[in-house]
Write a protein that holds these residues in place. Structure first.
Motif, PDB file in Angstrom:
ATOM      1  N   TRP A  59       0.852  -1.194   0.000  1.00  0.00           N
ATOM      2  CA  TRP A  59       0.000   0.000   0.000  1.00  0.00           C
ATOM      3  C   TRP A  59       0.884   1.238   0.000  1.00  0.00           C
ATOM      4  CZ3 TRP A  59      -5.232  -0.350  -0.434  1.00  0.00           C
ATOM      5  CH2 TRP A  59      -5.985   0.816  -0.249  1.00  0.00           C
ATOM      6  N   THR A  64      -2.179   6.948   3.237  1.00  0.00           N
ATOM      7  CA  THR A  64      -2.409   6.571   4.625  1.00  0.00           C
ATOM      8  C   THR A  64      -2.608   7.834   5.451  1.00  0.00           C
ATOM      9  OG1 THR A  64      -0.077   6.649   5.292  1.00  0.00           O
ATOM     10  CG2 THR A  64      -0.878   4.581   4.336  1.00  0.00           C
ATOM     11  N   ALA A  69       2.801   3.168   5.434  1.00  0.00           N
ATOM     12  CA  ALA A  69       1.974   1.993   5.138  1.00  0.00           C
ATOM     13  C   ALA A  69       2.285   0.815   6.056  1.00  0.00           C
ATOM     14  CB  ALA A  69       2.163   1.565   3.678  1.00  0.00           C
TER      15      ALA A  69
END
Length: 249
Positions: A59, A64, A69
């Motif tokens: 990710w 985020t 991540a």
């Protein structure tokens, strides 16, 4: 993370994307939209599944709330959380306490086949609208096809063509991040419409019937033409600037 920072981070991430994933907004109406992307990678379904349920490894940090991540976790069981830890901060003498974010909740998990989660990602988290992300894995001639579909519906404070274009670009970028764990895509996944149809047999017949019934009940009398695909960083940046402007008005 402020909304302005979040949208700017998305723009930068998409600008860096150069993976041959096939992504498109396949439908849109006044009440929501569907975005779909597919890639083919040289790995078996076991390896891809294990990577998929470890989002901290693929990710993108820019998407985020903590900026890292590695704080992302995913419990691949019904009711499980796709969550993020917000590390404690003691800036300005404040007492540090860990925080957390629930990005999505798992509603279906068939290891090596299907992962389905429900929730609004990114700026959609602050809206009444809801989304369902379905990720399917299917062996194809020694490779694996990954199909990534996100269906969003309900009230939201955005124009559908604007948010659909932005989400399309971000979903494509996240799928490319997963594929990068295996050397990147070796193909675009073929016709995503056909792939989605082929992968329906991985879910139960009862669930498929229920989905069809819900879809027909929610279908509007008239639908807008699908918005243009978010195929460039400029497209996505334009959509994200429009989103930020709407919230600031």
């Amino acid at each position: 993370m402020t909304f302005r920072y979040f949208t700017a981070a998305i723009s930068l991430a998409v600008a860096a994307l150069a993976a041959p994933a096939q992504a498109e907004v396949v439908e849109a109406s006044d009440s929501g939209f569907t975005t779909r992307a597919g890639v083919v990678v040289e790995a078996d379904t076991q390896a891809i599944w294990l990577a998929l349920i470890s989002p901290g490894g693929w990710w993108n940090d820019a998407h985020t709330w903590s900026g890292d991540a590695s704080n992302m976790t995913l419990e691949p069981q019904a009711g499980g959380c796709f969550c993020e830890r917000i590390p404690a901060s003691e800036e300005d003498g404040a007492i540090g306490l860990d925080g957390s974010v629930r990005h999505m909740s798992v509603v279906q998990s068939f290891p090596r086949k299907v992962l389905r989660m429900r929730g609004g990602l990114g700026p959609l988290q602050g809206e009444p609208a809801d989304g369902v992300l379905t990720i399917t894995l299917k062996p194809v001639d020694g490779t694996t096809r990954i199909l990534w579909e996100y269906v969003v519906g309900g009230h939201m404070r955005y124009e559908v063509p604007v948010i659909a274009k932005a989400v399309d670009g971000v979903m494509n970028q996240q799928l490319a991040g997963l594929a990068s764990q295996f050397g990147g895509p070796v193909g675009a996944g073929g016709d995503t419409e056909e792939a989605a149809s082929d992968d329906e047999d991985t879910a139960s017949e009862d669930e498929a019937a229920a989905d069809d019934e819900e879809g027909s009940a929610d279908e509007p009398a008239t639908a807008q033409d699908p918005p243009a695909r978010a195929t460039s960083a400029e497209d996505v940046a334009e959509a994200l600037d429009a989103l930020a402007a709407e919230l600031e008005d």
